[in-house]
Scaffold this active site. Structure first.
Site, PDB file in Angstrom:
ATOM      1  N   SER A  52       8.218  -0.205   3.213  1.00 42.56           N
ATOM      2  CA  SER A  52       7.818  -1.350   3.943  1.00 42.56           C
ATOM      3  C   SER A  52       7.747  -2.426   3.012  1.00 42.56           C
ATOM      4  O   SER A  52       7.265  -2.447   1.810  1.00 42.56           O
ATOM      5  CB  SER A  52       6.667  -1.162   4.621  1.00 42.56           C
ATOM      6  OG  SER A  52       6.756  -0.043   5.735  1.00 42.56           O
ATOM      7  N   GLU A  53       8.531  -3.742   3.541  1.00 40.73           N
ATOM      8  CA  GLU A  53       8.826  -4.839   2.640  1.00 40.73           C
ATOM      9  C   GLU A  53       7.173  -5.183   2.225  1.00 40.73           C
ATOM     10  O   GLU A  53       6.317  -5.419   2.919  1.00 40.73           O
ATOM     11  CB  GLU A  53       9.256  -5.967   3.451  1.00 40.73           C
ATOM     12  CG  GLU A  53       9.558  -7.354   2.963  1.00 40.73           C
ATOM     13  CD  GLU A  53      10.063  -8.389   3.548  1.00 40.73           C
ATOM     14  OE1 GLU A  53      10.747  -9.347   2.762  1.00 40.73           O
ATOM     15  OE2 GLU A  53      10.060  -8.297   4.581  1.00 40.73           O
ATOM     16  N   GLN A  70       5.546   2.255  -6.044  1.00 45.05           N
ATOM     17  CA  GLN A  70       6.324   3.119  -5.215  1.00 45.05           C
ATOM     18  C   GLN A  70       7.789   2.767  -5.372  1.00 45.05           C
ATOM     19  O   GLN A  70       8.642   3.722  -5.088  1.00 45.05           O
ATOM     20  CB  GLN A  70       5.754   3.356  -3.837  1.00 45.05           C
ATOM     21  CG  GLN A  70       4.495   3.883  -3.957  1.00 45.05           C
ATOM     22  CD  GLN A  70       3.744   4.173  -2.496  1.00 45.05           C
ATOM     23  OE1 GLN A  70       4.056   3.090  -1.761  1.00 45.05           O
ATOM     24  NE2 GLN A  70       3.094   5.238  -2.350  1.00 45.05           N
ATOM     25  N   GLU A  92       6.779  -7.055   6.648  1.00 48.06           N
ATOM     26  CA  GLU A  92       5.919  -7.434   5.495  1.00 48.06           C
ATOM     27  C   GLU A  92       4.235  -7.258   6.130  1.00 48.06           C
ATOM     28  O   GLU A  92       4.078  -7.469   7.235  1.00 48.06           O
ATOM     29  CB  GLU A  92       6.257  -9.019   5.269  1.00 48.06           C
ATOM     30  CG  GLU A  92       5.184  -9.706   4.388  1.00 48.06           C
ATOM     31  CD  GLU A  92       5.469  -8.950   2.947  1.00 48.06           C
ATOM     32  OE1 GLU A  92       4.348  -8.748   2.384  1.00 48.06           O
ATOM     33  OE2 GLU A  92       6.412  -9.148   2.266  1.00 48.06           O
ATOM     34  N   ARG A  94       2.567  -4.925   6.692  1.00 48.48           N
ATOM     35  CA  ARG A  94       2.250  -3.720   7.517  1.00 48.48           C
ATOM     36  C   ARG A  94       2.465  -4.431   9.032  1.00 48.48           C
ATOM     37  O   ARG A  94       1.870  -4.076   9.889  1.00 48.48           O
ATOM     38  CB  ARG A  94       1.075  -3.078   7.733  1.00 48.48           C
ATOM     39  CG  ARG A  94       0.672  -2.121   6.441  1.00 48.48           C
ATOM     40  CD  ARG A  94      -0.694  -1.237   6.339  1.00 48.48           C
ATOM     41  NE  ARG A  94      -1.812  -1.879   6.927  1.00 48.48           N
ATOM     42  CZ  ARG A  94      -2.412  -2.129   5.629  1.00 48.48           C
ATOM     43  NH1 ARG A  94      -2.375  -1.930   4.515  1.00 48.48           N
ATOM     44  NH2 ARG A  94      -3.737  -2.915   6.177  1.00 48.48           N
ATOM     45  N   ASP A 126      -2.443  -0.922  11.339  1.00 52.17           N
ATOM     46  CA  ASP A 126      -0.998  -0.970  10.819  1.00 52.17           C
ATOM     47  C   ASP A 126      -0.365  -1.182  12.232  1.00 52.17           C
ATOM     48  O   ASP A 126      -0.205  -0.486  13.102  1.00 52.17           O
ATOM     49  CB  ASP A 126      -0.793   0.681  10.339  1.00 52.17           C
ATOM     50  CG  ASP A 126       0.694   0.655   9.605  1.00 52.17           C
ATOM     51  OD1 ASP A 126       1.703  -0.206   9.920  1.00 52.17           O
ATOM     52  OD2 ASP A 126       0.808   1.692   8.903  1.00 52.17           O
ATOM     53  N   ARG A 128       3.419  -1.742  11.973  1.00 54.31           N
ATOM     54  CA  ARG A 128       4.718  -1.186  11.892  1.00 54.31           C
ATOM     55  C   ARG A 128       5.386  -0.395  12.889  1.00 54.31           C
ATOM     56  O   ARG A 128       4.405   0.427  13.383  1.00 54.31           O
ATOM     57  CB  ARG A 128       4.828  -0.524  10.458  1.00 54.31           C
ATOM     58  CG  ARG A 128       4.566  -1.638   9.348  1.00 54.31           C
ATOM     59  CD  ARG A 128       4.394  -0.835   8.183  1.00 54.31           C
ATOM     60  NE  ARG A 128       3.564   0.189   7.994  1.00 54.31           N
ATOM     61  CZ  ARG A 128       3.353   0.979   6.849  1.00 54.31           C
ATOM     62  NH1 ARG A 128       4.156   0.649   5.688  1.00 54.31           N
ATOM     63  NH2 ARG A 128       2.342   1.763   6.884  1.00 54.31           N
ATOM     64  N   THR A 149       6.710  10.159   0.836  1.00 55.44           N
ATOM     65  CA  THR A 149       5.592   9.334   1.431  1.00 55.44           C
ATOM     66  C   THR A 149       4.267   9.919   1.216  1.00 55.44           C
ATOM     67  O   THR A 149       4.242  11.200   0.687  1.00 55.44           O
ATOM     68  CB  THR A 149       6.065   9.132   2.853  1.00 55.44           C
ATOM     69  OG1 THR A 149       5.011   8.250   3.363  1.00 55.44           O
ATOM     70  CG2 THR A 149       5.926  10.310   3.617  1.00 55.44           C
ATOM     71  N   LYS A 154       3.635   8.284   9.048  1.00 55.55           N
ATOM     72  CA  LYS A 154       5.159   8.145   9.131  1.00 55.55           C
ATOM     73  C   LYS A 154       5.975   9.352   9.382  1.00 55.55           C
ATOM     74  O   LYS A 154       7.018   9.175  10.111  1.00 55.55           O
ATOM     75  CB  LYS A 154       5.405   7.479   7.618  1.00 55.55           C
ATOM     76  CG  LYS A 154       6.795   6.700   7.595  1.00 55.55           C
ATOM     77  CD  LYS A 154       6.986   6.548   6.143  1.00 55.55           C
ATOM     78  CE  LYS A 154       6.039   5.157   5.600  1.00 55.55           C
ATOM     79  NZ  LYS A 154       6.467   4.887   4.314  1.00 55.55           N
TER      80      LYS A 154
END
Length: 198
Positions: A52-53, A70, A92, A94, A126, A128, A149, A154
Site C-alpha cells: 500500500s502506498e 518492506q 495512501e 490505509r 484500516d 483499504r 505480508t 489481507k
C-alpha cells in the site's frame, strides 16, 4: 472487474528490470501499478507483495513506519526469486489520504496510537479495499501466489476475492525506536503477525 489494464513499460531498478503495468479503477479513474519481474506464467505460485502506498515511508524515508523497509525487502526477495509481482496499491495512509495521514501523525505526536488517531479523525483503523488487488492479479493472469505480508486480514480478503494464497511469507523488517509503538499497535489491535526482525 473493478479495474482495467491501461499501459505498460519497462522499469529498470537497482534490483533488475521490471515490467511496470498501470491499471485504472473503472468507477473512480484512480490508478494503481504492478511491477512484474521475470516470467509469471505457468502453474507455479508467484511470489507477490501487495504494497500500500506510503509516500512518507517509501519516498521520504520515514522511520515512523516499516513501509519503506518492506518495499525494498519485497523487491529484493522478488529479484532473488527470479520472478514475482509487487502490486503498488494507491491507497495512501490505509486509504485515508495523505493530508489525513499527516493529521493522524499529529495526533500520534500527542500520544494517540495509530488506530486511535484514525478513530479520532472519523475513520476505521484500516480503510483499504484489497479486492482491487485481486482484480490486478487476475488481469495479470495470476491466480495462485505466495504472499509477502504480515497481515492475515489481507490474506483473508484476497482469498475471499478468488486469489489462491498458497503461503504467507513473513516480511518483518525495519523495526526501530521511532516505529516500535506503531508496530506493537498493529500487532495488538490489527492482528499483524510480527515476530523477530530480520
Amino acid at each position: 472487474m473493478q479495474l482495467k489494464r491501461v499501459a505498460e513499460a519497462k522499469l529498470p531498478t537497482p534490483w533488475g528490470d521490471f515490467l511496470m503495468v498501470g491499471f485504472e479503477e473503472l468507477a473512480t479513474g484512480h490508478d494503481h501499478v504492478a511491477l512484474v519481474f521475470g516470467d509469471i506464467s505457468g502453474q507455479t505460485p508467484v511470489l507477490a507483495r501487495v504494497h500500500s502506498e506510503c509516500l512518507t515511508g517509501d519516498a521520504l524515508f520515514s522511520l515512523r513506519c516499516d513501509c519503506g523497509f518492506q518495499l525494498e525487502a519485497a523487491l529484493t526477495h522478488i529479484a532473488e526469486e527470479g520472478r514475482g509481482i509487487l502490486l503498488y496499491h494507491r491507497q495512501e495512509g490505509r486509504n485515508i489520504g495523505l493530508l489525513n495521514k499527516i493529521r493522524a501523525y499529529a495526533l500520534q505526536d500527542q500520544g494517540y496510537d495509530t488506530v486511535e488517531a484514525n478513530h479520532q479523525l472519523g475513520f476505521a483503523a484500516d480503510e483499504r479495499d484489497f479486492t482491487l488487488c485481486a482484480d490486478m492479479f487476475k488481469l495479470l493472469g495470476v491466480d495462485a501466489v505466495r504472499l509477502l505480508t504480515n497481515n492475515p486480514k489481507k490474506v483473508e480478503i484476497l482469498t475471499e476475492a478468488g486469489i489462491n494464497i498458497v503461503e504467507r511469507v513473513p516480511l518483518i523488517v525495519g523495526r526501530n525506536p521511532k516505529n516500535a509503538h506503531y508496530l506493537d499497535t498493529k500487532a495488538a489491535k490489527m492482528g499483524h503477525l510480527l515476530g523477530k526482525t530480520e
